[in-house]
Design a protein around this motif. Sequence first.
Motif, mmCIF file in Angstrom:
data_model
loop_
_atom_site.group_PDB
_atom_site.id
_atom_site.type_symbol
_atom_site.label_atom_id
_atom_site.label_comp_id
_atom_site.label_asym_id
_atom_site.label_seq_id
_atom_site.Cartn_x
_atom_site.Cartn_y
_atom_site.Cartn_z
ATOM 1 N N THR A 142 35.521 35.531 37.461
ATOM 2 C CA THR A 142 36.349 36.639 37.007
ATOM 3 C C THR A 142 36.007 36.941 35.563
ATOM 4 O OG1 THR A 142 38.139 35.133 36.340
ATOM 5 C CG2 THR A 142 38.256 36.070 38.570
ATOM 6 N N TRP A 143 36.154 38.190 35.161
ATOM 7 C CA TRP A 143 35.867 38.588 33.793
ATOM 8 C C TRP A 143 36.437 39.989 33.540
ATOM 9 C CZ3 TRP A 143 32.541 38.941 37.811
ATOM 10 C CH2 TRP A 143 31.889 40.152 38.012
ATOM 11 N N TYR A 144 36.373 40.423 32.296
ATOM 12 C CA TYR A 144 36.803 41.765 31.906
ATOM 13 C C TYR A 144 35.618 42.522 31.321
ATOM 14 C CZ TYR A 144 41.623 40.104 32.372
ATOM 15 O OH TYR A 144 42.798 39.593 32.856
ATOM 16 N N MET A 145 35.480 43.791 31.703
ATOM 17 C CA MET A 145 34.434 44.657 31.161
ATOM 18 C C MET A 145 34.954 45.515 30.010
ATOM 19 S SD MET A 145 31.709 43.942 32.875
ATOM 20 C CE MET A 145 30.624 45.308 32.472
ATOM 21 N N GLY A 146 36.101 45.157 29.478
ATOM 22 C CA GLY A 146 36.698 45.867 28.357
ATOM 23 C C GLY A 146 37.904 45.095 27.878
ATOM 24 N N ASN B 185 46.709 50.524 42.487
ATOM 25 C CA ASN B 185 47.958 50.438 41.744
ATOM 26 C C ASN B 185 48.460 48.999 41.632
ATOM 27 O OD1 ASN B 185 50.106 51.708 40.342
ATOM 28 N ND2 ASN B 185 51.400 51.608 42.167
ATOM 29 N N ARG B 186 47.649 48.022 42.068
ATOM 30 C CA ARG B 186 48.057 46.612 42.004
ATOM 31 C C ARG B 186 48.061 46.130 40.553
ATOM 32 N NH1 ARG B 186 43.626 44.525 46.246
ATOM 33 N NH2 ARG B 186 42.452 46.040 44.990
ATOM 34 N N ASP B 187 48.946 45.199 40.251
ATOM 35 C CA ASP B 187 48.976 44.663 38.904
ATOM 36 C C ASP B 187 47.765 43.781 38.632
ATOM 37 O OD1 ASP B 187 50.048 42.779 40.772
ATOM 38 O OD2 ASP B 187 50.870 41.618 39.114
ATOM 39 N N ASN B 188 47.213 43.175 39.676
ATOM 40 C CA ASN B 188 46.022 42.340 39.549
ATOM 41 C C ASN B 188 45.281 42.370 40.885
ATOM 42 O OD1 ASN B 188 44.223 40.073 39.692
ATOM 43 N ND2 ASN B 188 45.317 39.108 38.000
ATOM 44 N N PRO B 189 44.098 42.984 40.961
ATOM 45 C CA PRO B 189 43.397 43.086 42.247
ATOM 46 C C PRO B 189 42.989 41.742 42.838
ATOM 47 C CG PRO B 189 42.510 44.654 40.659
ATOM 48 C CD PRO B 189 43.404 43.717 39.890
ATOM 49 N N SER C 283 25.936 35.298 50.773
ATOM 50 C CA SER C 283 26.711 36.524 50.572
ATOM 51 C C SER C 283 27.139 36.627 49.117
ATOM 52 C CB SER C 283 27.938 36.569 51.490
ATOM 53 O OG SER C 283 28.870 35.563 51.141
ATOM 54 N N PHE C 284 27.308 37.864 48.669
ATOM 55 C CA PHE C 284 27.733 38.157 47.306
ATOM 56 C C PHE C 284 28.598 39.398 47.375
ATOM 57 C CE2 PHE C 284 27.499 40.256 43.262
ATOM 58 C CZ PHE C 284 27.448 39.251 42.315
ATOM 59 N N ARG C 285 29.899 39.254 47.068
ATOM 60 C CA ARG C 285 30.817 40.380 47.130
ATOM 61 C C ARG C 285 31.519 40.546 45.785
ATOM 62 N NH1 ARG C 285 32.708 37.953 52.740
ATOM 63 N NH2 ARG C 285 31.827 36.205 51.618
ATOM 64 N N SER C 286 31.581 41.776 45.303
ATOM 65 C CA SER C 286 32.071 42.014 43.943
ATOM 66 C C SER C 286 32.960 43.242 43.883
ATOM 67 C CB SER C 286 30.892 42.194 42.981
ATOM 68 O OG SER C 286 30.080 43.288 43.388
ATOM 69 N N ASN C 287 33.868 43.217 42.910
ATOM 70 C CA ASN C 287 34.763 44.338 42.617
ATOM 71 C C ASN C 287 34.840 44.433 41.100
ATOM 72 O OD1 ASN C 287 36.443 46.433 43.467
ATOM 73 N ND2 ASN C 287 38.279 45.185 43.282
ATOM 74 N N SER D 207 37.680 41.995 36.724
ATOM 75 C CA SER D 207 36.600 42.085 37.705
ATOM 76 C C SER D 207 36.384 40.725 38.343
ATOM 77 C CB SER D 207 35.304 42.549 37.029
ATOM 78 O OG SER D 207 35.447 43.824 36.442
ATOM 79 N N ASN D 208 35.807 40.728 39.551
ATOM 80 C CA ASN D 208 35.579 39.442 40.210
ATOM 81 C C ASN D 208 34.428 39.512 41.198
ATOM 82 O OD1 ASN D 208 37.484 40.900 42.165
ATOM 83 N ND2 ASN D 208 36.943 39.080 43.341
ATOM 84 N N PHE D 209 33.841 38.361 41.487
ATOM 85 C CA PHE D 209 32.892 38.248 42.588
ATOM 86 C C PHE D 209 33.121 36.917 43.289
ATOM 87 C CE2 PHE D 209 30.168 35.414 40.114
ATOM 88 C CZ PHE D 209 29.546 34.655 41.093
ATOM 89 N N VAL D 210 32.747 36.879 44.561
ATOM 90 C CA VAL D 210 32.822 35.665 45.372
ATOM 91 C C VAL D 210 31.495 35.528 46.103
ATOM 92 C CG1 VAL D 210 33.982 34.482 47.272
ATOM 93 C CG2 VAL D 210 35.311 35.864 45.679
#
Length: 400
Positions: free
Chosen positions: A60-64, A220-224, A89-93, A72-75
């Motif tokens: 997890t990390w922040y781009m700002g 609109n989630r407080d934390n995706p 597999s590599f999935r990211s948001n 942001s996150n990836f698994v």
Amino acid sequence: MKAVLLFLLPAMIFCSVSLASQDTLPPQEKRIRDLRIVPLPAVASNPANGWMFGFAPSATWYMGDPEDTRISNFVGNFLYTTKKQWIFSFRSNIFLNQNKWILVGDWRYFITSQPTFGLGSTAPNIPAENPNQAGVWWGEQQMDFSLFRFYETVLKRIGDSKFYTGVGYHFDKHSKINNYTNEAGGTNLAFSHDAYNLAKGFSTDSYVLSGFTMNLIMENRDNPTSPYERNFALLSYKVNPTWLGSDQNSSTLLFDYRHYINLSERRKRHLIAFWGYGNFLVSGNLPYMNLPSLGWDMFGRTGRAYAQGRFRGESMVYTEAEYRFPLQQNKETFGGTVFVNAASFGSRTTNEQLFTQINPGYGVGLRVMINKRNRTTISADYGIGQKGNSGFYLNVNESF
């Protein structure tokens, strides 16, 4: 068939590593903030793959600035099995600075196998001749195959709203497909996969689905990563033209809605979560393995209690409700969950209408929060379905 997925984390040691806080840089030069990598060594076992060994890292990390930029996150999964299978597999948001853009990625390479049971919601566990398709297997049939997947979607925020719109490119190639069953007399019956593909004009050995999506998202989630409140919605229309590489023209419609109702202002981890998911073939034909199927959503979270691919059809509706609660009076490390879900599939091939059969599941889960700021959580669930189906699942973050 009873499907069991068991992850054993050596010594149950979870390591969260901060690599890039960049506190010494001026604000305007900070690009990635609070990067946390969780390397999870994994040992797994299930009937389809045998024993699997490798890693299941997440980050997890922040781009700002975290004040105005979502996390942001990836698994990832990097596994090798005793049946000489590879699962990558590599999935990211990823949310860019001030949430102006979202990048969603789903990349996979599998050399693997899994059972298929035929189309619709009424397919049984034990193989037999399909009463709706003379000369075709119904019930458990094993499939070996390779899958290369590249999905990437770019979404632009609409003004300062919670809505995003954008396009994506989606590519799937299934190849080296082989079907088999150990049931006596199987040589006289066609496999569900082969019978469907031949009837629809697809190859039984290899096929490509290549298309683009038009997407509308409400975020609109407080934390995706692990939400406590509010909601999320996705509407995606996908077109798979032959000029882009697909074997046949087709189109599909997908919707995904999630809602989180907080039950306590003091303990926001105490909540009820709802999930509605639908995937429908709109026009043309899809190859068998690209049909809507249980457990083939982006993070493979639909259908706890059943094996991936247990139900499949031209139309799919899935719903789930989950009660989440803390297990400690004043700490957030441990939590629990109780869930129920239900799925229904329709098939034009077998003339089964959507909602003719409902397949429910239910279960309980344990949560271990290993990063309270980012809410990175290890989740372990045991689900029970109909006809002896059950499974144990370990994932990073909440199921939805």
